[in-house]
Scaffold this motif. Structure first.
Motif, mmCIF file in Angstrom:
data_model
loop_
_atom_site.group_PDB
_atom_site.id
_atom_site.type_symbol
_atom_site.label_atom_id
_atom_site.label_comp_id
_atom_site.label_asym_id
_atom_site.label_seq_id
_atom_site.Cartn_x
_atom_site.Cartn_y
_atom_site.Cartn_z
ATOM 1 N N LYS A 96 0.797 -1.303 0.060
ATOM 2 C CA LYS A 96 -0.181 0.072 0.043
ATOM 3 C C LYS A 96 0.844 1.122 -0.001
ATOM 4 O O LYS A 96 2.184 1.153 0.365
ATOM 5 N N PHE A 97 0.215 2.403 -0.458
ATOM 6 C CA PHE A 97 0.981 3.629 -0.484
ATOM 7 C C PHE A 97 1.531 4.012 1.033
ATOM 8 O O PHE A 97 2.601 4.791 1.128
ATOM 9 N N THR A 98 0.753 3.575 2.048
ATOM 10 C CA THR A 98 1.278 3.778 3.418
ATOM 11 C C THR A 98 2.289 3.129 3.871
ATOM 12 O O THR A 98 3.033 3.513 4.896
ATOM 13 N N GLN A 99 2.782 2.121 3.041
ATOM 14 C CA GLN A 99 4.146 1.047 3.566
ATOM 15 C C GLN A 99 5.366 1.309 2.893
ATOM 16 O O GLN A 99 5.934 0.519 2.737
ATOM 17 N N VAL A 100 5.385 2.521 2.168
ATOM 18 C CA VAL A 100 6.791 3.084 1.799
ATOM 19 C C VAL A 100 7.129 4.142 2.521
ATOM 20 O O VAL A 100 6.566 5.121 2.624
ATOM 21 N N GLN A 101 8.340 4.019 3.024
ATOM 22 C CA GLN A 101 9.074 5.045 3.540
ATOM 23 C C GLN A 101 9.858 6.134 2.698
ATOM 24 O O GLN A 101 10.599 5.760 2.009
ATOM 25 N N ILE A 102 9.590 7.430 2.855
ATOM 26 C CA ILE A 102 10.208 8.285 1.967
ATOM 27 C C ILE A 102 11.096 9.133 2.671
ATOM 28 O O ILE A 102 11.082 9.439 3.992
ATOM 29 N N LEU A 103 12.378 9.337 2.470
ATOM 30 C CA LEU A 103 13.486 10.090 3.053
ATOM 31 C C LEU A 103 14.171 11.165 2.267
ATOM 32 O O LEU A 103 14.182 11.102 0.920
ATOM 33 N N ILE A 104 14.564 12.165 2.698
ATOM 34 C CA ILE A 104 15.276 13.219 2.179
ATOM 35 C C ILE A 104 16.606 13.250 3.086
ATOM 36 O O ILE A 104 16.587 13.410 4.019
ATOM 37 N N ASP A 105 17.807 12.898 2.424
ATOM 38 C CA ASP A 105 19.127 12.881 2.826
ATOM 39 C C ASP A 105 19.061 11.911 4.288
ATOM 40 O O ASP A 105 19.559 12.247 5.162
ATOM 41 N N ASP A 448 -2.614 -7.997 9.919
ATOM 42 C CA ASP A 448 -3.330 -7.135 10.447
ATOM 43 C C ASP A 448 -3.516 -5.804 9.510
ATOM 44 O O ASP A 448 -3.437 -4.565 9.978
ATOM 45 N N LEU A 449 -3.290 -6.042 8.177
ATOM 46 C CA LEU A 449 -3.409 -5.124 7.171
ATOM 47 C C LEU A 449 -4.495 -4.103 7.128
ATOM 48 O O LEU A 449 -5.790 -4.666 7.285
ATOM 49 N N ILE A 450 -4.084 -2.902 7.185
ATOM 50 C CA ILE A 450 -5.340 -1.647 7.298
ATOM 51 C C ILE A 450 -5.675 -1.604 5.717
ATOM 52 O O ILE A 450 -4.953 -1.329 4.868
ATOM 53 N N ASP A 451 -6.969 -1.544 5.468
ATOM 54 C CA ASP A 451 -7.563 -1.103 4.161
ATOM 55 C C ASP A 451 -8.837 -0.468 4.256
ATOM 56 O O ASP A 451 -9.657 -0.664 5.234
ATOM 57 N N TRP A 452 -9.332 0.344 3.377
ATOM 58 C CA TRP A 452 -10.498 0.901 3.040
ATOM 59 C C TRP A 452 -11.047 0.179 2.455
ATOM 60 O O TRP A 452 -10.862 -0.340 1.364
ATOM 61 N N ILE A 453 -12.312 -0.711 3.099
ATOM 62 C CA ILE A 453 -13.131 -1.828 2.368
ATOM 63 C C ILE A 453 -14.649 -1.105 2.285
ATOM 64 O O ILE A 453 -14.927 -0.287 2.977
ATOM 65 N N LYS A 503 -10.122 -1.256 -1.614
ATOM 66 C CA LYS A 503 -9.560 0.030 -2.229
ATOM 67 C C LYS A 503 -8.349 0.490 -2.903
ATOM 68 O O LYS A 503 -7.839 0.830 -3.851
ATOM 69 N N TYR A 504 -7.459 -0.241 -1.800
ATOM 70 C CA TYR A 504 -5.880 -0.113 -2.092
ATOM 71 C C TYR A 504 -5.138 -1.403 -2.146
ATOM 72 O O TYR A 504 -4.203 -1.626 -3.052
ATOM 73 N N VAL A 505 -5.095 -2.380 -1.213
ATOM 74 C CA VAL A 505 -4.593 -3.599 -0.814
ATOM 75 C C VAL A 505 -4.279 -4.433 -2.305
ATOM 76 O O VAL A 505 -3.289 -4.735 -2.656
ATOM 77 N N LEU A 506 -5.581 -4.713 -2.830
ATOM 78 C CA LEU A 506 -5.496 -5.625 -3.899
ATOM 79 C C LEU A 506 -5.718 -4.984 -5.171
ATOM 80 O O LEU A 506 -6.134 -5.397 -6.149
ATOM 81 N N ASN A 507 -5.029 -3.704 -5.394
ATOM 82 C CA ASN A 507 -5.077 -3.020 -6.533
ATOM 83 C C ASN A 507 -3.721 -3.005 -7.149
ATOM 84 O O ASN A 507 -3.370 -2.165 -8.150
ATOM 85 N N HIS A 508 -2.867 -3.713 -6.947
ATOM 86 C CA HIS A 508 -1.527 -4.249 -7.380
ATOM 87 C C HIS A 508 -1.483 -4.606 -8.729
ATOM 88 O O HIS A 508 -2.227 -5.385 -9.226
ATOM 89 N N PRO A 509 -0.232 -4.305 -9.598
ATOM 90 C CA PRO A 509 -0.305 -4.821 -10.771
ATOM 91 C C PRO A 509 -0.059 -6.416 -10.558
ATOM 92 O O PRO A 509 1.466 -6.637 -9.744
ATOM 93 N N VAL A 510 -0.391 -7.370 -11.339
ATOM 94 C CA VAL A 510 -0.197 -8.794 -11.357
ATOM 95 C C VAL A 510 1.199 -8.947 -12.270
ATOM 96 O O VAL A 510 2.105 -9.529 -12.218
#
Length: 590
Positions: A96-105, A448-453, A503-510
């Motif tokens: 999910k987009f919530t599971q990617v960490q963004i860093l600056i330096d 315990d994956l969080i999704d909007w369902i 809404k998000y979890v199962l919307n990935h590309p196969v």
């Protein structure tokens, strides 16, 4: 039939390159990486999938935003709601987009309100030296939210006196520009940049305007250096259909400051981030629902490196952080965090290398989490290796998931943290400095994956923990001189009956295929082709082809960019249409 033809184009781009003249070779082991570990390591001895976007690649790329750069990276799925980096979500390996960490330096910049704002980064491409992308878990190094992967944006060090810029215009009344100025004074360097873009949009209420102001400062001193990044970002955009089938509108402001200090083998980082978000659900009925939030994050982190014995190094450090929000609809909330971490790496002359780490995070509102990891590999020639890694990761619910309440979406204050276990093994070879082939098999279980369902006939999306989801995948990337191709296959399995819409979890590309090809043409013309094919789970496949033609004339680089040349109709977020063919014309100067 159209999809088959477009896929064939991508395969042709990848498998039938021209015979380019050889470039200067650079051995893989000379590339020093700083992502996924506190201990800098040669790429040939890192046991994870890491992609590096260098400054040269950024300069030549036919894009003008970070999201534009990332959309062609192995296993990275950029799910945009609007083009040109206005608003979008980032997914790696089906996360999910919530599971990617963004860093600056190396400094975390995630938004505690909602990860929809994680890409509200006050940087333009003129400010970036390189981008490192780590596929897979990174919680041992970075704590929460690093389940799918980590993106580290490394800013430039001002070393030259210069003025550079870019101006472009195109369809849908699009206009954009960038101006950057840098100057050195002895050991001190300073740069400023201004970036602006505006468009009427390709659909009604899909207009946008964005502004970036950035300052980069660096100071070198004996045995160390200081680096300060400060920036401000503003966006205003039509959000029709973004979160509900209504003509919505949104305004955001982001302020960020990050200070890094290095002395001998000790590093200290401090940061402040504030994000303001105003949202109107229906501009035709502004009193129906609107919200306004201000989120704040403060953090301080420090660690030291130690050499224990020949080939053995260790890092020990700690982090404190405070996240909070002030909101008329979510309420006022906050939490504090203490993190302790240690890492150890070993590399010997036989080619064996190992790294292991352990991190403990304690939160004032969510309890504690422990994130161990182990990785090892073997270099069986100077240019090939096999590798294996296993590790745990976790993610905290955002304030939106916990407390949001609107006619279209409803949060859940009883949500639990997500937890993940990831295993991967791979083979990488670098036969020459400009030829690389990397292949990885990976497995991840998210609990315990969080999704909007949303259940059948229901009008409201609900935030829920949906038990466990297993992900099985294969990713492979090959590059040679001026062309590259990458492919990811991903299968997901929900370990419970699915009687709802995700809404998000199962919307990935196969299936996810990307290919790029740079061609030097007569008359000093250069042609860049970048194609993407995606087959999402339970959705129609689509392919896009982006084209850029460039020519340098009188010290300026003129270009013609055409995104989605084939005019494909597609959605990266369900219900949010993306634009068809979009033509832009402009020039760069330096």
């Amino acid at each position: 039939m159209k999809i088959v033809k477009r896929l064939a184009v991508l395969l042709i781009l990848g498998f039938f390159p021209p015979d380019f003249p050889a470039q200067e070779e650079q051995r893989a082991e000379e590339e020093i990486l700083v992502i996924g570990t506190r201990i800098p390591v040669d790429k040939i001895k890192i046991s994870r999938t890491v992609t590096v976007i260098t400054r040269e690649m950024i300069t030549r790329a036919p894009v003008r935003t970070v999201t534009g750069l990332l959309q062609y990276i192995l296993s990275v799925d950029v799910r945009q709601r609007s083009p040109l980096g206005v608003q979008g979500d980032l997914s790696i390996r089906g996360s999910k987009f919530t599971q990617v960490q963004i860093l600056i330096d190396g400094i975390k910049v995630h938004d505690p309100q909602t990860a929809h704002h994680n890409l509200d980064i006050p940087l333009s491409l003129a400010d970036i030296e390189r981008i490192e992308v780590l596929n897979g878990q990174g919680s041992t190094a970075y704590g929460e939210n690093a389940i799918g992967g980590v993106v580290n944006i490394i800013t430039r060090k001002p070393t030259d006196l210069g003025l550079s810029g870019e101006v472009l215009a195109g369809q849908h009344q699009t206009a954009a520009g960038n101006l950057a100025f840098s100057f050195p004074v002895n050991k001190f360097g300073q740069s400023f940049s201004l970036d602006y873009q505006t468009s009427d949009g390709f659909l009604e209420n899909r207009d946008f305007s964005t502004l970036n102001l950035t300052s980069l400062s660096s100071l070198e001193f004996p045995e160390g250096r200081l680096k300060l990044v400060a920036g401000h970002n503003r966006k205003a955009f039509g959000a029709a259909g973004f979160y509900a089938p209504l003509p919505s509108r949104e305004w955001t402001r982001t302020t960020f400051a990050g200070l890094s200090a290095e002395w001998n083998k000790t590093t200290v980082k401090a940061h402040f981030r504030q994000h303001h978000d105003r949202f109107i659900l229906d501009v035709d009925r502004p009193d129906y629902y609107q919200s306004e939030h201000t989120g704040r994050s403060f953090g301080l982190e420090g660690y030291s490196l130690f050499s224990l014995h020949p080939g053995g190094r260790m890092a020990v450090g700690a982090e404190i952080r405070s996240d909070g929000i002030t909101s008329g609809t979510l309420g006022d909330h906050g939490y504090r965090k203490l993190g302790l971490f240690t890492e150890y790496s070993l590399s010997d002359a036989s080619g064996f290398f190992l790294s292991t780490g352990l991190r403990a995070d304690l939160f004032s509102s969510f309890g504690g989490e422990v994130s161990p990891s182990l990785a090892l590999g073997y270099v069986f020639s100077s240019r090939s290796k096999i590798r294996f890694s296993i590790g745990k990761a976790f993610r905290l619910p955002t304030f939106t998931e916990l407390y949001y309440d609107s006619p279209a979406n409803r949060g859940n204050p009883d949500l639990k943290a997500e937890r993940s276990l990831a295993v991967e093994t791979g083979f990488d070879t670098y036969p020459t400095g400009n030829t690389r082939w990397e292949t990885t098999l990976f497995y991840r279980r998210d609990r315990d994956l969080i999704d909007w369902i949303r259940f059948e006939d229901a009008a409201v999306w609900l935030a829920e923990n949906i038990r466990a989801v297993d992900f099985f995948g294969l990713e492979s990337a090959f590059s040679h001189r001026n062309w590259n191709i990458s492919y990811t296959y991903l299968h997901s399995r929900l370990n419970s009956p699915q009687d709802f819409t995700s809404k998000y979890v199962l919307n990935h590309p196969v299936h996810h295929l990307t290919a790029g090809w740079r061609i030097d043409l007569p008359y000093r013309l250069r042609l860049d082709l970048n194609g993407t094919f995606k087959q999402r789970r339970d959705a129609d496949a689509y392919a896009t082809l982006d084209v850029c033609i460039m020519r340098t004339f009188k010290g300026m680089e003129w270009f013609l960019r055409i995104t989605n040349l084939t005019g494909s109709r597609y959605e990266e977020i369900p219900g949010v249409s993306m634009p068809g063919r979009w033509i832009l014309l402009g020039f760069r100067f330096k």
